[in-house]
Design a protein around this motif. Structure first.
Motif, PDB file in Angstrom:
ATOM      1  N   MET A   8      43.815  44.869  37.842  1.00 21.45           N
ATOM      2  CA  MET A   8      44.894  43.923  37.696  1.00 21.45           C
ATOM      3  C   MET A   8      44.908  42.943  38.870  1.00 21.45           C
ATOM      4  N   GLY A   9      44.593  43.418  40.056  1.00 21.98           N
ATOM      5  CA  GLY A   9      44.597  42.565  41.243  1.00 21.98           C
ATOM      6  C   GLY A   9      43.503  41.498  41.187  1.00 21.98           C
ATOM      7  N   GLY A  10      42.361  41.842  40.602  1.00 20.13           N
ATOM      8  CA  GLY A  10      41.261  40.885  40.482  1.00 20.13           C
ATOM      9  C   GLY A  10      41.600  39.740  39.549  1.00 20.13           C
ATOM     10  N   MET A  56      44.609  38.562  39.037  1.00 14.82           N
ATOM     11  CA  MET A  56      45.634  37.731  39.675  1.00 14.82           C
ATOM     12  C   MET A  56      45.020  36.702  40.635  1.00 14.82           C
ATOM     13  N   GLN A  57      43.825  36.968  41.122  1.00 18.60           N
ATOM     14  CA  GLN A  57      43.158  36.024  42.008  1.00 18.60           C
ATOM     15  C   GLN A  57      42.699  34.779  41.245  1.00 18.60           C
TER      16      GLN A  57
END
Length: 92
Positions: free
Chosen positions: A1-3, A5-6
């Protein structure tokens, strides 16, 4: 999920770029193409070089423009930038 958001800011930049630059340019191109296709004999036009003239002959790709009595030039249709109201040249 963090990837994922980038990449959101980059995707948003492309969306903004599309709506602010690409879409208006496509609209102007479409309007210019419609104007050039609508040019007929007797219309008064301005070319991209700033030449004013009255259209004498229309072919698929070229226009014959009378710039002065007895003086005609042949230009590409795509060189027409503005379609003037009739009688504009005589009023100058």
């Amino acid at each position: 999920m963090g990837g994922l958001m980038q990449f959101v800011p980059i995707i948003l930049m492309f969306v903004v770029l599309y709506f602010l630059m690409i879409r208006p340019q496509m609209k102007r191109q479409k309007e210019h193409k419609a104007m050039v296709e609508a040019v007929t004999r007797g219309d008064e036009v301005v070319t991209s070089g700033g030449i004013l003239g009255k259209v004498n002959k229309v072919s698929d790709v070229y226009l014959s423009i009378e710039v002065q009595d007895g003086t005609e030039i042949i230009i590409q249709k795509s060189a027409v930038t503005t379609l003037l109201p009739k009688g504009t040249i005589k009023s100058l």
